[in-house]
Design an enzyme around this catalytic site. Structure first.
Site, short mmCIF file in Angstrom:
data_model
loop_
_atom_site.label_atom_id
_atom_site.label_comp_id
_atom_site.label_asym_id
_atom_site.label_seq_id
_atom_site.Cartn_x
_atom_site.Cartn_y
_atom_site.Cartn_z
CE LYS A 181 -1.12 5.36 7.75
NZ LYS A 181 -0.81 4.67 6.49
CG PHE A 207 -1.89 1.15 1.28
CD1 PHE A 207 -3.15 1.16 0.67
CD2 PHE A 207 -1.59 2.57 2.00
CE1 PHE A 207 -3.93 2.35 0.37
CE2 PHE A 207 -2.73 3.42 1.94
CZ PHE A 207 -3.55 3.36 1.03
CG ASP A 267 5.67 3.47 1.95
OD1 ASP A 267 5.60 4.14 3.09
OD2 ASP A 267 4.56 3.45 1.31
C1 LIG Z 1 -1.08 4.98 5.13
C2 LIG Z 1 0.00 4.79 3.94
C3 LIG Z 1 0.46 5.27 2.99
C4 LIG Z 1 -0.64 6.58 2.48
O1 LIG Z 1 -0.56 7.54 3.47
P1 LIG Z 1 -1.52 9.11 3.16
O2 LIG Z 1 -1.17 9.87 4.33
O3 LIG Z 1 -2.95 8.24 3.68
O4 LIG Z 1 -1.58 9.52 1.98
C5 LIG Z 1 1.52 5.06 2.25
N1 LIG Z 1 2.36 4.14 2.42
C6 LIG Z 1 1.90 3.17 3.69
C7 LIG Z 1 2.93 2.25 4.03
C8 LIG Z 1 0.99 3.72 4.42
O5 LIG Z 1 0.60 2.83 5.66
#
Ligand SMILES: *Cc1c(COP(=O)(O)O)cnc(C)c1O
Length: 406
Positions: A260, A146, A231
């Protein structure tokens, strides 16, 4: 649990009616309206107190409404909110220095969401491909990953059911099976400019990357001059019991994204890179809200608090305790058949597809948990949650499991 001074049932009904009238529908939400939060607790408009294992979606790392965030917001809001992204400001400079100091990275680009940080990382890697790798542009990502919800990040994300949405899809994303080094090796080509992975696939159900796999990805990137983007939107800043997840894998990424937890609940994200990869030209990235003093002041306060309070060690301790308690629950044979994760990013695998039902029963009993798929419950509480709060949450979960599985 009731608290007498809150709103009435009539007020809640009115709020819910207005929500349905005026807020655009995009997902199902329970008929609860939250009005207040503190630490690991949220209160709804009828005074019910919930113990929160979602924490704003792994965002409120210091719990709800931590005083350091309120103080930083108040102080900075009275000083300077946004001089425009075309000028330097004090908090962004100071916060970037802190982030570079505690990580293996050299430079920071601030933006607002995880998706935007990842999008910026992809731009940086494609720029690097254009300048130094004969126009290589492909980004290899993993199935079940994701990376966010912009059009490009939906193409990067490894959810098959997203692929037909909103055609045409941005091109140049190649997906491979996670933790399968041969699959990845086969996908690498002269067109590959980057490999972008999570160390733990959070939204994918807390699937932990193998240490060997991640190390071999690092080697593939080194020997092919490919940018390794990690990420760390969900795993960064203490969540795994390390300041950054990559520390648990004994490697360093070339580019890392954070979001986050970085704002403790306030929208803020960052894309960090080693000097070698910092190759943007004027105008390649930007944004009205990139690196505002308001957001940077909050991020700085949050990260300083993580450092000051030794929160990473607390996460290690609480994560071990939480895991131990989940394993004990598994051993009772009431529906949990596996426990996985690291630090305070944990999941319980269920014996069948009842995750949604267990989650709903928990919510009815004032425990907020997440079910990332039909067989999995995820726990991503505030990093400063106490052992007592963990016990309280797991007592509710145990009752819910008994209801479903006995
Ligand atoms: C939540 C998340 C995203 C997206 O972040 P947003 O602030 O919702 O755009 C991207 N990568 C990972 C691993 C995430 O957990």
């Amino acid at each position: 649990m009731k608290n007498d001074s809150e709103f009435t049932a009539e007020f809640t009904a009115e709020m819910l009616r207005k929500a349905k009238d005026n807020l655009m529908y995009f997902t199902n939400k329970p008929d609860i309206v939250f009005s207040r939060g503190e630490g690991s607790y949220l209160w709804d408009t009828e005074g019910n107190r919930y113990i929160d294992m979602i924490a704003g979606w792994a965002v409120c790392c210091l719990g709800h409404t931590p005083p350091v965030v309120a103080d930083a917001l108040n102080r900075q809001a009275a000083l300077l909110v946004n001089p425009s992204p075309s000028f330097y400001n004090v908090p962004a400079i100071e916060f970037a220095e802190i982030l570079c100091g505690i990580s293996c990275m050299d430079k920071v680009f601030f933006i607002n969401s995880g998706a935007e940080a990842n999008e910026s990382a992809v731009k940086l890697a494609r720029k690097y491909g254009q300048k130094y790798k004969n126009g290589a542009y492909e980004i290899i990502t993993a199935w079940n990953s994701f990376h966010g919800r912009t059009l490009a990040m939906m193409a990067a994300t490894g959810k098959k059911y997203w692929d037909p949405l909103f055609p045409p899809r941005p091109e140049g994303f190649v997906r491979v099976n996670y933790n399968d080094i041969e699959d990845l090796r086969a996908a690498v080509s002269p067109n590959t400019c980057a490999i972008m992975l999570e160390l733990i696939q959070g939204e994918g159900g807390v699937i932990v990357g193998d240490k060997d796999y991640i190390k071999q990805v690092r080697e593939i990137c080194d020997s092919n001059d490919i940018v390794f983007i990690i990420d760390e939107v969900q795993t960064g800043l203490g969540r795994l019991g390390r300041m950054f997840g990559y520390e648990a894998y004994d490697i360093e990424p070339d580019v890392m994204t954070l979001a986050k937890g970085i704002g403790g609940g306030f929208p803020l994200s960052a894309m960090l890179a080693k000097d070698k990869f910092c190759c943007f030209n004027i105008g390649d990235v930007g944004g009205t809200y990139c690196g505002t003093p308001l957001a940077a002041a909050v991020g700085k306060a949050v990260v300083e608090e993580i450092i000051r309070s030794n929160l990473v060690d607390t996460v290690k301790r609480n994560g071990d305790y939480f895991t131990e308690r989940l394993l004990a629950l598994r051993d009772k044979n009431i529906g949990i058949c596996g426990v996985r994760g690291m630090g305070l990013l944990l999941a319980a695998e269920l014996a069948d597809e009842s995750a949604e039902r267990v989650k709903d029963i928990c919510v009815d009993n004032y425990l907020l948990i997440n079910a990332p798929n039909k067989k999995c419950l995820r726990f991503m509480p505030a990093l400063n949650i106490s052992a007592d709060e963990i016990d309280g949450a797991l007592a509710v979960l145990e009752r819910a499991l008994l209801e479903v599985y006995s």
